[in-house]
Design an enzyme around this catalytic site. Structure first.
Site, PDB file in Angstrom:
ATOM      1  N   TYR A   1     -25.736   4.055  16.695  1.00 51.39           N
ATOM      2  CA  TYR A   1     -24.918   3.530  17.786  1.00 51.39           C
ATOM      3  C   TYR A   1     -25.651   2.561  18.709  1.00 51.39           C
ATOM      4  CZ  TYR A   1     -22.996   3.446  22.520  1.00 51.39           C
ATOM      5  OH  TYR A   1     -22.553   3.032  23.742  1.00 51.39           O
TER       6      TYR A   1
ATOM      7  N   ASN B   1     -38.985   2.900  28.487  1.00 46.35           N
ATOM      8  CA  ASN B   1     -37.791   3.326  27.743  1.00 46.35           C
ATOM      9  C   ASN B   1     -38.134   4.639  27.074  1.00 46.35           C
ATOM     10  OD1 ASN B   1     -36.292   2.283  24.598  1.00 46.35           O
ATOM     11  ND2 ASN B   1     -35.412   3.540  26.185  1.00 46.35           N
ATOM     12  N   GLY B   2     -37.306   5.635  27.290  1.00 46.06           N
ATOM     13  CA  GLY B   2     -37.551   6.960  26.716  1.00 46.06           C
ATOM     14  C   GLY B   2     -37.469   8.010  27.800  1.00 46.06           C
TER      15      GLY B   2
ATOM     16  N   CYS C   1     -32.764   2.587  27.802  1.00 41.93           N
ATOM     17  CA  CYS C   1     -33.227   1.480  28.622  1.00 41.93           C
ATOM     18  C   CYS C   1     -33.739   0.415  27.664  1.00 41.93           C
ATOM     19  CB  CYS C   1     -34.403   1.887  29.511  1.00 41.93           C
ATOM     20  SG  CYS C   1     -33.972   3.068  30.801  1.00 41.93           S
TER      21      CYS C   1
ATOM     22  N   GLY D   1     -28.799  -0.847  28.789  1.00 38.41           N
ATOM     23  CA  GLY D   1     -28.721  -0.268  30.120  1.00 38.41           C
ATOM     24  C   GLY D   1     -28.097  -1.230  31.091  1.00 38.41           C
TER      25      GLY D   1
HETATM   26  P1  AMP Z   1     -16.596  10.373  23.528  1.00 38.08           P
HETATM   27  O1  AMP Z   1     -15.371  10.112  24.273  1.00 38.08           O
HETATM   28  O2  AMP Z   1     -17.594  11.105  24.410  1.00 38.08           O
HETATM   29  O3  AMP Z   1     -16.396  11.097  22.213  1.00 38.08           O
HETATM   30  O4  AMP Z   1     -17.261   8.976  23.251  1.00 38.08           O
HETATM   31  C1  AMP Z   1     -17.544   8.509  21.994  1.00 38.08           C
HETATM   32  C2  AMP Z   1     -17.726   7.008  22.060  1.00 38.08           C
HETATM   33  O5  AMP Z   1     -18.864   6.691  22.856  1.00 38.08           O
HETATM   34  C3  AMP Z   1     -17.950   6.420  20.695  1.00 38.08           C
HETATM   35  O6  AMP Z   1     -17.075   5.316  20.584  1.00 38.08           O
HETATM   36  C4  AMP Z   1     -19.390   5.955  20.673  1.00 38.08           C
HETATM   37  O7  AMP Z   1     -19.493   4.659  20.132  1.00 38.08           O
HETATM   38  C5  AMP Z   1     -19.814   5.936  22.108  1.00 38.08           C
HETATM   39  N1  AMP Z   1     -21.093   6.610  22.333  1.00 38.08           N
HETATM   40  C6  AMP Z   1     -21.662   7.563  21.613  1.00 38.08           C
HETATM   41  N2  AMP Z   1     -22.830   7.959  22.156  1.00 38.08           N
HETATM   42  C7  AMP Z   1     -23.004   7.226  23.255  1.00 38.08           C
HETATM   43  C8  AMP Z   1     -24.025   7.159  24.245  1.00 38.08           C
HETATM   44  N3  AMP Z   1     -25.079   7.949  24.213  1.00 38.08           N
HETATM   45  N4  AMP Z   1     -23.838   6.262  25.227  1.00 38.08           N
HETATM   46  C9  AMP Z   1     -22.786   5.489  25.281  1.00 38.08           C
HETATM   47  N5  AMP Z   1     -21.786   5.510  24.389  1.00 38.08           N
HETATM   48  C10 AMP Z   1     -21.888   6.363  23.381  1.00 38.08           C
END
Ligand code: AMP
Length: 470
Positions: free
Chosen positions: A250, A102-103, A2, A28
């Protein structure tokens, strides 16, 4: 996941709040809300949408006053509906208070059960509401309006991650970070006004000056006469501080500073370290945009292989991962990314992404690149394998869905169908982020399973169930 924002002492508080939330939109996308105070009354507007759709001239005009706080939400605890949209506003014997969080609290369910047994009636399924109820029940206050006393009481009972911004009907804006400082919270100045924001990217947009971070375990109270700083006065029984390394990997915007360091530079260094640890003969380095771009530039720089934009991102779809439903997310990858044939056709391609969670994104990307003529596809991930869920506010899914929780790197490579796959080591990541391999001062539980704050009973049940399912 968030974003929180607040501005105190500005003629256009709601308008500035709206802009600040724009700069935190990546944190978010399910709901957006603002609360402003004027003449002892809090007014609120929230909607289940992006910031730009949640507000217009009319709705902003319903939020008069010189102080406002805002929130953008992605649900990590509690379901996705309007009742859970923040900031919350509540009323207690000393006046009105609004809160934006947030958290993620790890013992919210236990406290909630205890409070419900004593007769409390909860309005939402959000963990934040536990803080609200505890504040209402606080004892030993100097007066009913002793909001700091109420907050200290409430926070002495909860465990986990919280960066909070609060607003009272007597025009106090309060910022707090939990003793471990899992989530960011920064302080800025816009002329005479004080600003609080999850990320410094919001200061750049509104042309505020970055002053400093709220320290782990610090409460800042901002009122007419200026800002005072207070200590929470307890720890969570754990190594402290433990800032979330995944913000660097990320989550945060690359133009933000986190823990005093440039997020962009940290990602670029992660890419450089990745190239040193896992070189490969190739013709071109491409990124999974947007979050993989700085690391791909770093990989290219360190390896000497040219960087190109081999994947183009449509900016008309949000983050696909951020959609809670699997069906939408699957479809979303193709909607969001398209390969550039002229860049990858006939080439040996290195694809850099910042993290691999379920592996579904990478698998689709490899397929798309081969479809566009890539001769070889080498997946490079600028973080270690994500093996454990986060209980402190990042939506890393259930452990059973984390491909690296139950598969070796080789197996993951077979699943995503790349020619090779490699991840950055934990040491490589920590040196890039913190300048040392020790990892002190950071939480990297999603990569190690070392949870710095004792988990709650429901978290442990989840971990045990996942282990049993393997
Ligand atoms: P996946 O298909 O689950 O392996 O998605 C990986 C992708 O999601 C990567 O391109 C990351 O940049 C992104 N990603 C990683 N962690 C998150 C997260 N917690 N929330 C949203 N996107 C994420």
């Amino acid at each position: 996941m968030c974003g929180v924002f607040g501005i105190h002492g500005h003629d256009e508080a709601a308008n500035i709040g709206y802009l600040g939330m724009h700069a935190l939109q990546h944190r978010g996308q399910e709901s957006a809300g603002l609360v402003a105070v004027e003449d002892g009354k809090l007014r609120r507007h929230v909607a289940m949408s992006l910031v730009s759709d949640a507000f217009d001239r009319e709705s902003l005009a319903t939020l008069p006053g010189r102080t406002a706080i805002g929130h953008v939400r992605y649900s990590t605890a509690g379901s996705s509906d309007l009742r859970n949209a923040q900031p919350f506003v509540f009323e207690y014997s000393g006046g009105q208070v609004s809160i934006a969080h947030n958290g993620n609290l790890v013992n919210a369910n236990e406290i909630r059960a205890e409070l419900e047994a004593q007769g409390s009636i909860f309005q939402t399924s959000s963990d934040t509401e536990v803080i609200v109820h505890l504040m209402a029940k606080a004892k030993n206050l100097t007066s009913p309006a002793d909001v700091l006393g109420r907050l200290m009481f409430a926070l002495s009972r909860v465990r986990g991650a919280y960066s909070l911004v609060l607003l009272t009907s007597d025009d106090k804006m309060i910022g707090v970070r939990d003793p471990n400082g899992f989530r960011p919270l920064t302080i800025g100045r816009l002329k005479d006004a004080f600003v609080l924001s999850s990320e410094t990217s919001a200061f750049d947009l509104i042309e505020a000056e970055f002053i400093r971070e709220v320290e782990p375990g610090e409460i800042v109270v901002i009122e007419k006469n200026g800002m005072t700083s207070h200590k929470l006065g307890f720890d969570q029984g754990a190594q402290s501080p433990s800032f979330c390394v995944f913000e660097h990997v990320y989550f945060a915007r690359p133009d933000s500073l986190m823990n005093g360091k440039s997020v962009y530079r940290a990602r670029e260094k992660m890419g450089m370290a990745l190239a040193a640890e896992h070189p490969v003969e190739a013709d071109v380095v491409i990124a999974v945009p947007d979050s993989g771009v700085p690391a791909a530039i770093g990989y290219s720089r360190a390896s000497g292989i040219p960087f190109e934009m081999g994947l183009i991102r449509s900016h008309y779809v949000g983050r696909t991962f951020i959609e809670p439903q699997e069906s939408i997310r699957h479809f979303g990858v193709r909607l969001k990314l398209s390969p550039v044939r002229s860049i990858v056709d006939g080439k040996r391609v290195v694809v850099v992404d910042d993290s691999l969670v379920r592996g579904t994104t990478s698998r689709k990307i490899v397929k798309m690149l081969r479809g566009a003529g890539a001769r070889e596809v080498h997946m490079r991930i600028s973080a270690p394998p994500t093996t454990h869920p986060c209980f402190y506010g990042i939506d890393t899914p259930n452990r059973s869905e984390l491909v690296a929780a139950s598969h070796t790197v080789e197996e993951i490579g077979r699943y995503v169908t790349s020619d090779t796959i490699a991840y950055l080591s934990h040491d490589g990541m920590m040196s890039a982020v913190a300048g040392s391999t020790s990892g002190n001062g950071y939480c990297s539980a999603c990569f190690t399973g070392n949870y710095p704050v004792a988990l709650g009973s429901e978290n442990l049940v989840q971990l045990r169930a996942n282990r049993a399912a393997r």
